[in-house]
Design a protein around this motif. Structure first.
Motif, PDB file in Angstrom:
ATOM      1  N   CYS A  92       0.736  -0.995  -0.069  1.00  0.00           N
ATOM      2  CA  CYS A  92       0.135  -0.124  -0.119  1.00  0.00           C
ATOM      3  C   CYS A  92       0.812   1.053  -0.423  1.00  0.00           C
ATOM      4  N   PRO A  93       0.612   1.969  -1.482  1.00  0.00           N
ATOM      5  CA  PRO A  93       1.272   3.898  -0.705  1.00  0.00           C
ATOM      6  C   PRO A  93       1.408   4.401   0.020  1.00  0.00           C
ATOM      7  N   ALA A  94       0.179   3.708   0.587  1.00  0.00           N
ATOM      8  CA  ALA A  94      -0.498   5.524   1.431  1.00  0.00           C
ATOM      9  C   ALA A  94      -0.301   4.523   2.795  1.00  0.00           C
ATOM     10  N   LEU A 112      -1.560   1.892   4.219  1.00  0.00           N
ATOM     11  CA  LEU A 112      -2.600   1.698   5.507  1.00  0.00           C
ATOM     12  C   LEU A 112      -2.685   0.564   5.752  1.00  0.00           C
ATOM     13  N   PRO A 133      -5.228  -2.395   5.107  1.00  0.00           N
ATOM     14  CA  PRO A 133      -6.494  -2.803   4.226  1.00  0.00           C
ATOM     15  C   PRO A 133      -7.762  -3.784   4.779  1.00  0.00           C
ATOM     16  N   CYS A 143      -6.737   6.244   1.310  1.00  0.00           N
ATOM     17  CA  CYS A 143      -6.726   5.791   0.500  1.00  0.00           C
ATOM     18  C   CYS A 143      -6.847   5.703  -0.845  1.00  0.00           C
ATOM     19  N   VAL A 144      -5.979   5.725  -2.245  1.00  0.00           N
ATOM     20  CA  VAL A 144      -6.079   6.852  -3.321  1.00  0.00           C
ATOM     21  C   VAL A 144      -6.385   5.968  -4.429  1.00  0.00           C
ATOM     22  N   GLN A 145      -6.973   4.335  -3.547  1.00  0.00           N
ATOM     23  CA  GLN A 145      -8.040   3.720  -4.770  1.00  0.00           C
ATOM     24  C   GLN A 145      -6.861   2.639  -6.037  1.00  0.00           C
ATOM     25  N   CYS A 146      -5.542   2.793  -6.124  1.00  0.00           N
ATOM     26  CA  CYS A 146      -5.028   2.505  -6.367  1.00  0.00           C
ATOM     27  C   CYS A 146      -4.825   0.776  -6.565  1.00  0.00           C
ATOM     28  N   GLY A 147      -6.160   0.110  -6.472  1.00  0.00           N
ATOM     29  CA  GLY A 147      -6.125  -0.858  -6.772  1.00  0.00           C
ATOM     30  C   GLY A 147      -4.448  -2.007  -6.364  1.00  0.00           C
ATOM     31  N   LEU A 148      -3.723  -1.574  -5.681  1.00  0.00           N
ATOM     32  CA  LEU A 148      -2.911  -3.010  -5.713  1.00  0.00           C
ATOM     33  C   LEU A 148      -2.825  -3.468  -4.579  1.00  0.00           C
ATOM     34  N   CYS A 149      -3.765  -2.699  -3.518  1.00  0.00           N
ATOM     35  CA  CYS A 149      -4.121  -4.438  -2.427  1.00  0.00           C
ATOM     36  C   CYS A 149      -4.774  -4.928  -3.658  1.00  0.00           C
ATOM     37  N   THR A 209      -9.453  -3.587  -2.088  1.00  0.00           N
ATOM     38  CA  THR A 209     -10.218  -2.054  -2.367  1.00  0.00           C
ATOM     39  C   THR A 209     -11.660  -1.601  -1.939  1.00  0.00           C
ATOM     40  N   VAL A 226     -12.085  -0.729   1.153  1.00  0.00           N
ATOM     41  CA  VAL A 226     -11.434   0.401   2.168  1.00  0.00           C
ATOM     42  C   VAL A 226     -11.989   1.207   1.646  1.00  0.00           C
TER      43      VAL A 226
HETATM   44  S1  SF4 Z   1      -5.998   0.618  -3.022  1.00  0.00           S
HETATM   45 FE1  SF4 Z   1      -5.356  -0.362  -1.176  1.00  0.00          FE
HETATM   46  S2  SF4 Z   1      -3.234  -0.761  -1.064  1.00  0.00           S
HETATM   47 FE2  SF4 Z   1      -4.023   1.344  -3.044  1.00  0.00          FE
HETATM   48  S3  SF4 Z   1      -3.952   3.453  -1.483  1.00  0.00           S
HETATM   49 FE3  SF4 Z   1      -5.987   2.181  -0.668  1.00  0.00          FE
HETATM   50  S4  SF4 Z   1      -5.814   0.428   0.522  1.00  0.00           S
HETATM   51 FE4  SF4 Z   1      -3.340   0.735   0.052  1.00  0.00          FE
END
Ligand code: SF4
Ligand code: SF4
Length: 433
Positions: free
Chosen positions: A372-374, A376, A378, A401-407, A418, A421
């Motif tokens: 998670c770049p932020a 967090l 999850p 959360c920047v909603q990047c979807g990485l998690c 995601t 979150v």
């Molecule tokens: S989408 Fe997931 S990985 Fe991306 S910022 Fe939010 S919690 Fe972190």
């Protein structure tokens, strides 16, 4: 600075499926469907069933905040108002227009006589009248950014196309590089900015080569390379990399406006020919598609028509069970069918066979928190969401959360973490107990 510390992670791009095929122009759909929705705002139609419309004619308006006009993307007859699928995953009303295949242009589409004399205000007004919105997926009315009271010194063009599978921006840039530079020049004037920066990913050497050559004629525009990591295309990430600064709410706080490369290319046609936003590029791809292809086509075209042009689905694909994603795999929406209609924000449709043998259970592996770049956690946010514990959601900083979807992407159990979150953020906004 959330992204200054993180390096992002390299993820499998899968862009090769569509990257080596040329951009296909398809401007002959029999029908188009103009959604009566822009972002979350309903639109008011200004034409009726039975009316004959021309290409570029205003057919609906958005009122209130973000007010702007929406235009017919083909000429023909308005034959119905019907519910069709939207990339948000909802069914919404749309104007059905039957193509007369005459391509009759509205009188407003004509070359601009004296481009040099256009003022900052004229250029902003042109964005509004053309219905220009953020074509990278945000869909935010572009002119609002340019109406800022802040002093802007830099306009940044995001040509990173960060999401796996997507290659339509890449092809659009290589097909229209001069338009990209002209569009950026007009954006700089609309922002009263001295500098323009085009940010691209390091492996896109063709973009670098083509633009470097053309930039000899553009004094105040430069290129900026970012690494092949995700989420290198996020607005905040890019702006931090280019300027070394961060911001709280809007990039204008630090003198920056950011736009996607496709938005700049379309804006060049708006300024020079008064062609409103009526078409866009889109990638149709995925392991379920025979010949993944990038198209440039009218807004309102049926995705199923483009799938046919790709040669259809791969043999043996169970279309009732396939995975359909509207947008990129990291941030797009799961949809159920290919009966989707192209709108301003839809840059891709991905169709893949369902992966069998998933583990529906959380394994507690912590991979989602690791990436998670932020910074967090999850799974903790998910549990707080399930318990409707707003105080805990707040303590866990879900709003960052920047909603990047990485998690979700890294989860070995393919849990859509995601979503939890994002829903927790929603709960935080409502302040529900
Ligand atoms: S989408 Fe997931 S990985 Fe991306 S910022 Fe939010 S919690 Fe972190
Ligand atoms: S990555 Fe998936 S399985 Fe692992 S802790 Fe996060 S949600 Fe659970």
């Amino acid at each position: 600075m959330i992204f200054q510390k993180t390096k992002g992670i390299h993820i499998e791009g899968r862009k090769g499926m569509s990257k080596n095929n040329p951009l296909v122009e398809y401007f002959d759909p029999e029908f188009v469907y103009i959604h009566l929705l822009q972002g979350n705002c309903p639109l008011k139609p200004v034409v009726e069933v039975g009316d004959i419309v021309k290409v570029g004619q205003v057919v609906a308006v958005r009122e209130g905040f973000g007010a702007m006009s929406i235009h017919a993307s083909i000429s023909g007859e308005v034959t119905a108002v019907k519910k069709v699928w939207h990339s948000s995953g909802k069914m919404v009303n749309a104007l059905e227009i039957k193509n007369d295949f005459k391509n009759i242009l509205d009188e407003s589409i004509k070359p601009t006589k004296d481009i040099e004399s256009l003022s900052r205000q004229d250029l902003i007004e042109m964005m509004k009248n053309a219905g220009l919105s953020g074509l990278g997926g945000a869909g935010f009315p572009t002119y609002i950014k340019y109406q800022t009271k802040e002093t802007i010194d830099t306009v940044i063009i995001n040509a990173v196309e960060c999401e796996p599978y997507l290659t339509c921006d890449y092809h659009f840039i290589l097909t229209y590089p001069e338009k990209l530079l002209k569009g950026l020049t007009y954006m700089m004037k609309a922002a009263d900015a001295e500098k323009g920066v085009i940010v691209y990913k390091n492996y896109n050497v063709k973009i670098k080569k083509v633009l470097t050559e053309l930039l000899k004629d553009y004094k105040n525009i430069e290129l900026f390379e970012v690494k092949d990591v995700y989420p290198a295309g996020w607005e905040k990430y890019i702006i931090e990399r280019v300027t070394g600064k961060t911001y709280q709410n809007l990039p204008s706080e630090i003198g920056v406006i950011e736009n996607n490369s496709t938005t700049a290319i379309i804006y060049s046609d708006i300024v020079e020919h008064n062609i409103p936003l009526i078409s866009r590029p889109i990638t149709i791809t995925g392991e379920g598609i025979k010949n993944p292809t990038n198209f440039y086509c009218p807004i309102g075209t049926k995705v199923s028509e483009l799938v046919e042009k790709c040669g259809g689905y791969v043999e043996g694909l169970d279309t009732k069970k396939a995975n359909y994603i509207a947008g990129g795999p990291m941030t797009g929406n799961a949809i159920f069918i290919d009966d989707l209609i192209i709108n301003d924000t839809l840059g891709a449709v991905i169709i893949k066979p369902i992966i069998e043998g998933l583990h529906p259970e959380c394994l507690g592996c912590g991979k989602c928190a690791e990436v998670c770049p932020a910074y967090l956690t999850p799974t903790e946010i998910r549990d707080a969401f399930k318990n409707k514990d707003v105080d805990l959601i707040k303590q866990l900083n879900a709003n960052k959360c920047v909603q990047c979807g990485l998690c979700s992407y890294v989860c070995p159990s393919h849990i859509e973490i995601t979503d939890y979150v994002v829903r927790a953020k929603g709960l935080l906004r409502k302040g529900a107990k």
